[in-house]
Write an enzyme that holds these catalytic residues in place. Structure first.
Site, PDB file in Angstrom:
ATOM      1  CE  LYS A   1      -1.462  -4.467   3.385  1.00 29.34           C
ATOM      2  NZ  LYS A   1      -1.602  -5.798   2.759  1.00 29.34           N
TER       3      LYS A   1
ATOM      4  CB  SER B   1      -0.892  -0.008   1.252  1.00 31.55           C
ATOM      5  OG  SER B   1      -1.489   1.253   1.460  1.00 31.55           O
TER       6      SER B   1
ATOM      7  CE1 TYR C   1      -3.548  -0.041   5.133  1.00 34.05           C
ATOM      8  CE2 TYR C   1      -4.035  -2.372   5.413  1.00 34.05           C
ATOM      9  CZ  TYR C   1      -3.774  -1.282   4.591  1.00 34.05           C
ATOM     10  OH  TYR C   1      -3.755  -1.451   3.235  1.00 34.05           O
TER      11      TYR C   1
HETATM   12  C1  WQD Z   1      -9.630   9.048   1.458  1.00 38.52           C
HETATM   13  C2  WQD Z   1      -9.874  10.522   1.744  1.00 38.52           C
HETATM   14  C3  WQD Z   1     -10.267  11.033   4.051  1.00 38.52           C
HETATM   15  C4  WQD Z   1     -14.098   9.007   4.468  1.00 38.52           C
HETATM   16  C5  WQD Z   1      -6.752   4.030   3.264  1.00 38.52           C
HETATM   17  C6  WQD Z   1      -5.538   3.149   3.464  1.00 38.52           C
HETATM   18  C7  WQD Z   1      -5.079   2.601   2.139  1.00 38.52           C
HETATM   19  C8  WQD Z   1      -6.208   1.859   1.530  1.00 38.52           C
HETATM   20  C9  WQD Z   1      -7.375   2.824   1.310  1.00 38.52           C
HETATM   21  C10 WQD Z   1      -6.787  -0.423   1.882  1.00 38.52           C
HETATM   22  C11 WQD Z   1      -9.176  10.994   3.002  1.00 38.52           C
HETATM   23  C12 WQD Z   1     -11.500  11.354   3.208  1.00 38.52           C
HETATM   24  C13 WQD Z   1     -12.911   9.489   3.926  1.00 38.52           C
HETATM   25  C14 WQD Z   1     -15.104   9.920   4.885  1.00 38.52           C
HETATM   26  C15 WQD Z   1     -13.716  11.743   4.195  1.00 38.52           C
HETATM   27  N1  WQD Z   1      -6.576   0.792   2.372  1.00 38.52           N
HETATM   28  N2  WQD Z   1     -12.740  10.838   3.798  1.00 38.52           N
HETATM   29  N3  WQD Z   1     -14.869  11.266   4.731  1.00 38.52           N
HETATM   30  O1  WQD Z   1      -7.240   6.869   4.171  1.00 38.52           O
HETATM   31  O2  WQD Z   1      -6.521   7.506   1.794  1.00 38.52           O
HETATM   32  O3  WQD Z   1      -6.390   5.138   2.504  1.00 38.52           O
HETATM   33  O4  WQD Z   1      -7.772   3.316   2.591  1.00 38.52           O
HETATM   34  O5  WQD Z   1      -6.705  -0.823   0.766  1.00 38.52           O
HETATM   35  O6  WQD Z   1      -3.988   1.724   2.365  1.00 38.52           O
HETATM   36  O7  WQD Z   1      -4.479   3.919   4.000  1.00 38.52           O
HETATM   37  O8  WQD Z   1      -8.608   6.185   2.141  1.00 38.52           O
HETATM   38  O9  WQD Z   1     -10.986   6.362   1.554  1.00 38.52           O
HETATM   39  O10 WQD Z   1     -10.349   6.291   4.016  1.00 38.52           O
HETATM   40  O11 WQD Z   1      -9.892   8.336   2.668  1.00 38.52           O
HETATM   41  O12 WQD Z   1     -13.513  12.972   4.078  1.00 38.52           O
HETATM   42  O13 WQD Z   1     -16.206   9.544   5.403  1.00 38.52           O
HETATM   43  O14 WQD Z   1     -11.280  10.707   1.970  1.00 38.52           O
HETATM   44  O15 WQD Z   1     -10.063  12.055   5.019  1.00 38.52           O
HETATM   45  O16 WQD Z   1      -8.726  12.300   2.788  1.00 38.52           O
HETATM   46  P1  WQD Z   1      -7.160   6.544   2.716  1.00 38.52           P
HETATM   47  P2  WQD Z   1     -10.035   6.736   2.629  1.00 38.52           P
END
Ligand code: WQD
Length: 341
Positions: A157, A128, A153
């Site tokens: 990785k 990741s 998490y």
């Molecule tokens: C993306 C953006 C949030 C939810 C993680 C892991 C990565 C992969 C994907 C597994 C961020 C914003 C989110 C919400 C929001 N994991 N957000 N409101 O954190 O980039 O990555 O998940 O495969 O390894 O690190 O993904 O989709 O959680 O967030 O504003 O209700 O959306 O703050 O900026 P992230 P995410």
């Protein structure tokens, strides 16, 4: 008689695993799925069989069960292994790090102990972009230094990658491609498989589609005061089928030559902000998503997206699908799944 190219797919019933099973079959590989269904629905198997027109070989056990793994390696001469099986909820890992260390580290140790007993093995590992932490510069290349990830998490990785490196040095017969995913989104165009998070979604797009489906009242945007173009965080959202295709390209790469170990960024090479994702969803769905601006989420990286030139030049792979297409496919899947419930 066609020689079967068997591929062990651990976690093959999961989100990325199931989409990769489709790409494997499309490319004349024979996936052998191992999944304990702790974070996957059994109903995905008949939908995969319907989608691919193929009877699948599925083994329902955790990869910590080494004897059952050994039995599979004795039964199949695997052309490769794709290791997806792991827990992946960032927020949950903060609350329950031991679950993540036990499953994500223990599972890989169990798999590597078995693989190194069976001579030359090709391994494609699901890593990741979280291993980059908060990068100093974007886009990130594979040479961008890794940093202490913000969550247990992400830490598993990084440790997984380091474990694989050390084991490969001790067992040169191991031939490894580490795939650093950016943000996987979307669903197969058929709407038969997609992302089905358990409980309240951590990730952005499933939360958006569940809000639009009336399952959630509104989306909270976790901060719009970052030093980014519109103040909201920027990510590299990649269609899950492009990601699936990259796994086939990595298998072909390992089958063609012994590289020992190599690492690849898998993204689109473009950054998209949270507010842009909301705008794209409204455009694609014709709806007006209800959202509020909330506080920043602990551990969030302001901006990260990939330089994917290495995957293009060495794997002959490049993402083909757009973010809007992924959003359209995700929304289609959400609506079809809602009809089934
Ligand atoms: C993306 C953006 C949030 C939810 C993680 C892991 C990565 C992969 C994907 C597994 C961020 C914003 C989110 C919400 C929001 N994991 N957000 N409101 O954190 O980039 O990555 O998940 O495969 O390894 O690190 O993904 O989709 O959680 O967030 O504003 O209700 O959306 O703050 O900026 P992230 P995410």
């Amino acid at each position: 008689m066609k020689e079967e190219k068997y591929i062990l797919v651990t976690g093959g019933a999961g989100y990325i695993g199931s989409h990769t099973v489709v790409a494997l079959i499309e490319n004349n590989y024979t996936p052998i799925i191992v999944d304990d269904f702790r974070n996957a629905q059994r109903s995905v198997i008949p939908r995969l069989e319907q989608l691919t027109g193929t009877k699948l070989s599925v083994y329902d056990f955790a990869i910590h069960n080494q004897q059952q793994l050994i039995n599979l390696f004795q039964k199949y001469a695997f052309a490769g292994v794709i290791h997806f099986a792991a827990d992946k909820a960032v927020g949950e890992s903060v609350v329950n790090p031991l679950k993540y260390f036990k499953n994500n580290l223990g599972g890989l140790i169990s798999l590597l102990e078995v693989m190194t007993q069976f001579g030359k093995q090709n391994l494609v590992f699901s890593s990741s972009c979280t291993v980059y932490g908060t990068p100093d510069d974007v886009p990130v290349t594979e040479e961008t230094p890794t940093k202490q990830p913000e969550s247990p998490y992400g830490y598993t990785k990084l440790i997984n990658e380091q474990m694989i490196h050390q084991v490969q040095e001790a067992h040169p017969d191991l031939n490894v491609a580490l795939l650093r995913y950016f943000n996987p989104i979307g669903a197969h165009e058929s709407g038969l498989i997609g992302e089905t998070p358990q409980g309240i979604p951590n990730n952005l797009l499933p939360y958006i589609t569940q809000t639009a489906a009336g399952k959630r009242e509104f989306l909270t945007v976790y901060g719009n005061d970052y030093a980014t173009p519109d103040g909201s965080c920027v990510r590299d959202y990649i269609h899950v089928m492009d990601l699936a295709d990259a796994h086939v390209a990595a298998l072909n790469y390992l089958s063609s030559q012994h590289v020992g170990e190599d690492v690849f960024n898998l993204g689109t090479g473009n950054g998209t902000s949270v507010l842009e994702m909301i705008g794209y969803f409204d455009e694609v769905s014709g709806l007006s998503l209800p959202f509020k601006i909330g506080h920043r989420r602990l551990g969030d990286v302001p901006e990260i997206y990939a330089n994917t030139e290495k995957a293009t030049s060495l794997l002959g792979w490049k993402a083909k699908r757009t973010v809007k297409e992924a959003i359209r496919n995700a929304w289609n899947y959400e609506q079809l799944m809602r009809e089934k419930q």
